[in-house]
Each structure stands twice: as C-alpha cells, then as structure tokens.
Design an enzyme around this catalytic site. Sequence first.
Site: not given
Ligand SMILES: *Cc1c(COP(=O)(O)O)cnc(C)c1O
Length: 425
Positions: A73, A75, A219, A245, A248, A254
């Site tokens: 843990y 936090e 994003d 993320t 990807k 993840r």
């Molecule tokens: C994949 C993605 C997310 C979210 O990612 P998660 O890990 O699935 O919550 C947010 N914004 C964009 C543009 C994405 O491609």
Amino acid sequence: MPVTTPAAPEAVSSPDTAMPQDFGALLRQDPEIAGVLLAEAGRQANTLQLIAAENFTSPAVLAALGSPLANKYAEGYPGARHHGGCEQADEAERIAVRRAMALFGAEHANVQPHSGSSAVLAAYAALLRPGDTVLAMGLPYGGHLTHGAPGNFSGRWFEFVGYGVDPDSGLIDYAQVRALARARSPKAIVCGSISYPRHPDYERFRDIADEVGAYLIADAAHPMGLIAGGAAPSPVPYADVVCATTHKVLRGPRGGMILCGVELAERIDRAVFPFTQGGAQMHTVAAKAVAFGEAETPAFALYAHQVVAHARVLAAGLEAEGFDITTDGTDTHIVVADPGPLGVDGRTARERLVAAGMVLDTCALPYGDARGIRLGTAAVTTQGMDEADMARIAVLFGAAVRDDDPERLRTEVRELAERNPPYPG
Ligand SMILES: *Cc1c(COP(=O)(O)O)cnc(C)c1O
C-alpha cells in the site's frame, strides 16, 4: 479435496503457449484459472493481434507486474506516504517519474493513474469545475468515451462540444475548431482520438486555445509510444497537460500517466491522489519504470518508426484490395478502412476477420453512419513481423472480408503468427 493434476502441462512447453513467466506454481495450485491463462497465451500466439490499442509487453515488464510490490500500500507520493514501509515503493516511483520526464522532456510527471481514463478524469478534475464547457473531437469522428460520451462521467459532468473532420479529406477541420472555440469559449480544448490516423497539429491547437483563453489537454493515449521513439511529434511543448496510457504503442503495463509543467504539478498530483484515486498500484508503477527504460533505447526508436512504416504498407495494401482508407493513409500505427466498396459493412468485416484469426475492432467512419474497421501495427511489429508480412496481411484481409475459404485463411494466419511468436522460447 485433492488438487487434481492439471490436464494442460504438455501445452506449457509447446511453442504456441510459451509463457514469459514461471507458471508452474499457478498451474499446480489452480489448474482452472491457469488453463484460462494458457488458453489466452495460445490465442495471442496463434492469431494476429491487430487491435490498435494492444501490444505485447516485455517479459521484464511482466516480471515487475508479478512482483511482491503488488502487495504494497502506498497512498500519497514519494517521501509523503500515508503508510509505513514505502522505501522501495518510493524508489520505484521516483525512478518511473525521472524516466518519464527525461523520455518526454516534461517538467513534471505523474505515473499513478490506473488507466488512460483515470488520467483524463484527473486532468479534468485539476482544471475544470462541473458544468464547464470542453471542446473535444466528437465521438462520431474518433473522440474517446472520456471526451463527452453520455454514459461516461465526462458527458454527465461537463458540457462537451464536438469538433469534426472534413468529410472529404477526413482531416481535422481547424477552421471549425476555431469557430467553435470562439462561439463557445470552452474552459479546455482536448486534442487526441482513438481512430484519427494523422497527428493533431498541436501548435495550431495551442494558438486556438490561447485565442479563447482555454487550457489545452492532449490525450495522447495512442501515440505516446511513437512520441517516445521520435516517430511522432510531441504535444509536450504545446499542451498544458498531456494524458496518456502506458500500454498501447508505449508497450508498458496497463495504466495511465500525466505530464505537465511545474505550475500545474501540484494541482495534477492532488487531482490524482486523493481526489480521484486511492493507493497507487506500485507493481504497475515499477513496470511503467521498466517500460520507460526500454523506450529510451535506440531499439525502441527503431521499433516506433517500423510501426509507422508497417501501418503505411498495410494501408496501401488494403487500398489495393479495394478498401477505402480514411485520410488516404496514416502517419501513425492506426489504419481505418471502410470495407463498403467490397459490399460488406464494418461489423460483418470484423466478424469475418476475427473468424480468420485477425483480431481487430470496428470504429466510426468520418462520414455517414456506416462503421469501418480499425487496425494497428504495434503488436505485430513487436513480435517481429516485417513489411512483406504486412503486405501479406492486407491480402489476407481482402480474402477474409470477401469470405474466401475461411479454413485455408485461418491456417495461413496461424502459420504467420507462429513464425513470429510474441514470447519466443
Ligand atoms: C485508450 C484511450 C483512453 C483510455 O485508456 P484506458 O486505459 O482504456 O482507460 C483515453 N483516451 C484515448 C484517446 C484513448 O485512446
């Protein structure tokens, strides 16, 4: 009840179910779930993973994920935790933050978001108040759920305005973005998408945001790995906050991350913890550090450039097979194809492709209501495929969508996958 001897041990040593970790203990204790995991390893090894958001993490990343840091843990932040015994957790997070800042040239990094969506939630929490207006790519054009979907917190708590793309070119219509920004005075503008195969013009977005006094949130969940490898432009110099993320193209565990300048650092950190999250997942944070370490290498830069080159070969091959390719190509790992000219809709195309062992998604097309298919080259490139393999995959796509001899296709796809195991040995 005695634990039965699992039925699958011979599968463990078979090349198509190679497990990157020591699997023996799990197999002995819980053959039921071990069987599921082995079957999934087999599925990943025997079929082509063309979902644009997926990749194969390294055995080193998986080792960190399976480490005892999963028990801890932690936090708070390094040096300021709500729990004792955080010396190693602190060290892991400091290393992850240092590497993320160096890799992306950012003044501040928060590596705790549990996912990309958590990162976006925290960015909104840091910069906005409920009811504020946000300008983002509309969902029909590739906006993510967190960009204003009615069933998502974003659509419920904020007033989203969607920009689109030019229906002919498929490219972002910056004149429309500017006009909407002037008309609606958003508190934030979001750039980034799940299926736009080109790079946002971050400088132009910055200009528009400045003109209307909005924050710019990039994003970059999809292209972050390309950015790390120098195969895509970076939003870091332009955006107030960059969300991403780590799983990807970046090929880590993840999870999510946020980059920003020093002036927003404290707000971002508080928005992640304690506002939207509790204890950080420290095993994932350690695995993110491993992935950032890998992404700093020349081998990863080569990988990122190959991912894009492969997507271009696939796009050209699909065009030759009769698919319509949105934006006429790609600058990223993503290709969006309309199978309409082959007389098949996106859903049927996906079903036929998945049945042949080529696993991918449908996605919105920038015109009309029909759905297309979205594929990505991050995973197949990690497993060592080359441009000739991409050209072959395009031909297999054409055959699968036309429903030519699914049995033969499945065999050929399987052979192609097995020649390039994601976890050799
Ligand atoms: C994949 C993605 C997310 C979210 O990612 P998660 O890990 O699935 O919550 C947010 N914004 C964009 C543009 C994405 O491609």
